[in-house]
Design an enzyme around this catalytic site. Structure first.
Site, PDB file in Angstrom:
ATOM      1  CE  LYS A  13      -2.041  -1.143   3.906  1.00  0.00           C
ATOM      2  NZ  LYS A  13      -1.317  -2.416   4.176  1.00  0.00           N
ATOM      3  NE  ARG A  88      -4.536  -1.045  10.314  1.00  0.00           N
ATOM      4  CZ  ARG A  88      -3.495  -0.456   9.733  1.00  0.00           C
ATOM      5  NH1 ARG A  88      -3.618   0.726   9.193  1.00  0.00           N
ATOM      6  NH2 ARG A  88      -2.337  -1.063   9.673  1.00  0.00           N
ATOM      7  NE  ARG A 127       7.358  -2.457   6.270  1.00  0.00           N
ATOM      8  CZ  ARG A 127       6.041  -2.290   6.407  1.00  0.00           C
ATOM      9  NH1 ARG A 127       5.311  -1.836   5.396  1.00  0.00           N
ATOM     10  NH2 ARG A 127       5.436  -2.605   7.533  1.00  0.00           N
ATOM     11  NE  ARG A 160       6.247  -0.109  10.189  1.00  0.00           N
ATOM     12  CZ  ARG A 160       5.068  -0.163   9.566  1.00  0.00           C
ATOM     13  NH1 ARG A 160       4.933   0.316   8.327  1.00  0.00           N
ATOM     14  NH2 ARG A 160       4.027  -0.693  10.171  1.00  0.00           N
ATOM     15  NE  ARG A 171       2.015  -4.531  11.430  1.00  0.00           N
ATOM     16  CZ  ARG A 171       3.102  -4.547  10.657  1.00  0.00           C
ATOM     17  NH1 ARG A 171       4.210  -5.131  11.056  1.00  0.00           N
ATOM     18  NH2 ARG A 171       3.083  -3.960   9.486  1.00  0.00           N
TER      19      ARG A 171
HETATM   20  P1  ADP Z   1       2.192  -1.842   3.215  1.00  0.00           P
HETATM   21  O1  ADP Z   1       2.182  -0.339   3.180  1.00  0.00           O
HETATM   22  O2  ADP Z   1       0.978  -2.440   2.579  1.00  0.00           O
HETATM   23  O3  ADP Z   1       2.463  -2.395   4.572  1.00  0.00           O
HETATM   24  P2  ADP Z   1       4.765  -1.621   1.788  1.00  0.00           P
HETATM   25  O4  ADP Z   1       4.487  -0.781   0.599  1.00  0.00           O
HETATM   26  O5  ADP Z   1       5.499  -1.017   2.916  1.00  0.00           O
HETATM   27  O6  ADP Z   1       3.384  -2.329   2.298  1.00  0.00           O
HETATM   28  O7  ADP Z   1       5.543  -2.919   1.271  1.00  0.00           O
HETATM   29  C1  ADP Z   1       5.977  -3.933   2.188  1.00  0.00           C
HETATM   30  C2  ADP Z   1       7.351  -4.450   1.757  1.00  0.00           C
HETATM   31  O8  ADP Z   1       7.229  -5.177   0.529  1.00  0.00           O
HETATM   32  C3  ADP Z   1       8.384  -3.355   1.470  1.00  0.00           C
HETATM   33  O9  ADP Z   1       9.641  -3.857   1.837  1.00  0.00           O
HETATM   34  C4  ADP Z   1       8.286  -3.135  -0.049  1.00  0.00           C
HETATM   35  O10 ADP Z   1       9.525  -2.703  -0.603  1.00  0.00           O
HETATM   36  C5  ADP Z   1       7.949  -4.540  -0.532  1.00  0.00           C
HETATM   37  N1  ADP Z   1       7.022  -4.557  -1.678  1.00  0.00           N
HETATM   38  C6  ADP Z   1       6.016  -3.704  -1.964  1.00  0.00           C
HETATM   39  N2  ADP Z   1       5.359  -4.095  -3.089  1.00  0.00           N
HETATM   40  C7  ADP Z   1       5.978  -5.237  -3.515  1.00  0.00           C
HETATM   41  C8  ADP Z   1       5.772  -6.122  -4.626  1.00  0.00           C
HETATM   42  N3  ADP Z   1       4.774  -5.909  -5.517  1.00  0.00           N
HETATM   43  N4  ADP Z   1       6.588  -7.191  -4.745  1.00  0.00           N
HETATM   44  C9  ADP Z   1       7.581  -7.414  -3.834  1.00  0.00           C
HETATM   45  N5  ADP Z   1       7.825  -6.614  -2.772  1.00  0.00           N
HETATM   46  C10 ADP Z   1       7.035  -5.541  -2.613  1.00  0.00           C
HETATM   47  P1  ADP Z   2       1.002  -1.709   7.810  1.00  0.00           P
HETATM   48  O1  ADP Z   2       2.404  -1.779   7.346  1.00  0.00           O
HETATM   49  O2  ADP Z   2       0.612  -2.882   8.643  1.00  0.00           O
HETATM   50  O3  ADP Z   2       0.028  -1.375   6.763  1.00  0.00           O
HETATM   51  P2  ADP Z   2       0.587   0.856   9.171  1.00  0.00           P
HETATM   52  O4  ADP Z   2       1.819   1.623   8.993  1.00  0.00           O
HETATM   53  O5  ADP Z   2      -0.602   1.199   8.361  1.00  0.00           O
HETATM   54  O6  ADP Z   2       0.970  -0.668   9.002  1.00  0.00           O
HETATM   55  O7  ADP Z   2       0.134   0.911  10.703  1.00  0.00           O
HETATM   56  C1  ADP Z   2       1.013   0.705  11.774  1.00  0.00           C
HETATM   57  C2  ADP Z   2       0.235   0.705  13.091  1.00  0.00           C
HETATM   58  O8  ADP Z   2      -0.390   1.983  13.296  1.00  0.00           O
HETATM   59  C3  ADP Z   2      -0.903  -0.292  13.175  1.00  0.00           C
HETATM   60  O9  ADP Z   2      -0.470  -1.587  13.574  1.00  0.00           O
HETATM   61  C4  ADP Z   2      -1.823   0.355  14.215  1.00  0.00           C
HETATM   62  O10 ADP Z   2      -1.335   0.164  15.538  1.00  0.00           O
HETATM   63  C5  ADP Z   2      -1.684   1.828  13.887  1.00  0.00           C
HETATM   64  N1  ADP Z   2      -2.710   2.287  12.916  1.00  0.00           N
HETATM   65  C6  ADP Z   2      -2.467   2.788  11.671  1.00  0.00           C
HETATM   66  N2  ADP Z   2      -3.609   3.130  11.070  1.00  0.00           N
HETATM   67  C7  ADP Z   2      -4.612   2.839  11.941  1.00  0.00           C
HETATM   68  C8  ADP Z   2      -6.040   2.942  11.893  1.00  0.00           C
HETATM   69  N3  ADP Z   2      -6.678   3.423  10.809  1.00  0.00           N
HETATM   70  N4  ADP Z   2      -6.736   2.551  12.982  1.00  0.00           N
HETATM   71  C9  ADP Z   2      -6.127   2.075  14.075  1.00  0.00           C
HETATM   72  N5  ADP Z   2      -4.796   1.935  14.186  1.00  0.00           N
HETATM   73  C10 ADP Z   2      -4.040   2.309  13.127  1.00  0.00           C
END
Ligand code: ADP
Ligand code: ADP
Ligand code: ZN
Length: 221
Positions: A13, A88, A127, A160, A171
Site C-alpha cells: 500500500k 481499518r 522491509r 520498523r 497485525r
Molecule cells: P504496506 O504499506 O501495505 O504495509 P509496503 O508498501 O510497505 O506495504 O511494502 C511492504 C514491503 O514489501 C516493502 O519492503 C516493499 O519494498 C515490498 N514490496 C512492496 N510491493 C511489492 C511487490 N509488488 N513485490 C515485492 N515486494 C514488494
Molecule cells: P502496515 O504496514 O501494517 O500497513 P501501518 O503503517 O498502516 O501498518 O500501521 C502501523 C500501526 O499503526 C498499526 O499496527 C496500528 O497500531 C496503527 N494504525 C495505523 N492506522 C490505523 C487505523 N486506521 N486505525 C487504528 N490503528 C491504526
C-alpha cells in the site's frame, strides 16, 4: 481523486501510494506514518498510542477518526487524496462516509491489493524504511543503491519495530478480524477494485494506472 488503498500489512500500500501521489498530484495520507511521527515525540498523545502501535493492535477509532478528519480538511486535500491504512474498521469507514457526505464529496475508488499470506511475511520481515523521509525498501525486491542508505535523501534505513515476527503475526490476526470486513463493505457500494498485489512492484503499478487513468481523466473529481 479521492481514493482508499487497502490490503493486509505488507501488501504494498505504501509503495503504490507513493507512486500514485506523485503521478496524480494528490497527498498520501498514511495513518501509520502519522502515528510514527507522533511517536517520535513523548507527549501525552504519543504515550496514549504507543502501546497499541508497538503491539500491533489498532489505535481506538475516535482517536484515528479525529486525526484523519483534521488532515483531510486541510487545503492540500481539496483536490483529493489517497488514504493508506485508513479506514481499518467498519466504524472508521462509516465515520469517513459521514465526513465526506457532510462536505458534499465522495470516494472515487477503493483499491484492494490482494496478496498471499506467505508473500506478506516475506515482504515485512525484510522491509526497510528511511528514518528521515519514510521511503520504503526491501532487501531483495527493492534494495537501495547503497546498503543502509536512502537513495532519495541519504537518510539511514531502519527496520520498523513492529516488523518483528510476533508483531507481524498479531497485525495479520487483527487485519483478518477487523479490516477484512471492509472488502464487502466497499464491494457492496460498488467502489472496490481488486488488484493482484503478488506481481512485481512495477507490474502492480501498471495495473493501478490502468484503473486510475480513466478516473483521473474524467475530471469530475
Ligand atoms: P504496506 O504499506 O501495505 O504495509 P509496503 O508498501 O510497505 O506495504 O511494502 C511492504 C514491503 O514489501 C516493502 O519492503 C516493499 O519494498 C515490498 N514490496 C512492496 N510491493 C511489492 C511487490 N509488488 N513485490 C515485492 N515486494 C514488494
Ligand atoms: P502496515 O504496514 O501494517 O500497513 P501501518 O503503517 O498502516 O501498518 O500501521 C502501523 C500501526 O499503526 C498499526 O499496527 C496500528 O497500531 C496503527 N494504525 C495505523 N492506522 C490505523 C487505523 N486506521 N486505525 C487504528 N490503528 C491504526
Ligand atoms: Zn530518505
Amino acid at each position: 481523486m479521492r481514493l482508499v488503498i487497502m490490503g493486509p500489512p505488507g501488501a504494498g500500500k505504501g509503495t503504490q501510494s507513493a507512486l500514485i501521489s506523485s503521478k496524480y498530484g494528490i497527498p498520501h495520507v498514511s495513518t501509520g506514518d502519522m502515528f510514527r511521527e507522533i511517536l517520535k515525540r513523548s507527549d501525552g498523545l504519543a504515550n496514549r498510542i504507543r502501546k497499541y502501535v508497538e503491539s500491533g493492535e489498532l489505535v481506538p477509532d475516535e482517536l484515528v477518526v479525529e486525526m484523519v478528519r483534521d488532515r483531510i480538511c486541510r487545503p492540500d486535500c481539496e483536490g483529493g487524496f489517497i488514504l493508506d491504512g485508513f479506514p481499518r474498521t467498519v466504524a472508521q469507514a462509516e465515520a469517513l462516509d459521514r465526513m465526506l457526505e457532510s462536505a458534499g464529496k465522495e470516494l472515487n475508488a477503493v483499491l484492494y491489493l490482494r496478496v498471499s499470506e506467505e508473500a506478506v511475511v516475506r515482504r515485512l520481515s525484510r522491509r526497510r524504511v528511511c528514518e528521515r523521509c519514510g521511503a520504503i525498501y526491501h532487501l531483495d525486491y527493492n534494495p537501495p543503491k547503497r546498503p543502509g542508505v536512502c537513495d532519495r535523501c541519504g537518510g539511514r534505513l531502519i527496520q520498523r519495530d513492529d516488523d518483528r515476527e510476533e508483531v507481524i503475526r498479531e497485525r495479520l490476526r487483527v487485519y483478518h478480524e477487523q479490516t477484512e470486513p471492509l472488502i464487502n463493505y466497499y464491494g457492496e457500494k460498488g467502489l472496490l477494485v481488486e488488484i493482484d498485489g503478488c506481481k512485481e512492484i512495477h507490474q502492480v503499478w501498471e495495473d493501478v494506472q490502468r484503473v486510475l487513468d480513466p478516473i483521473a481523466s474524467r475530471g469530475d473529481c
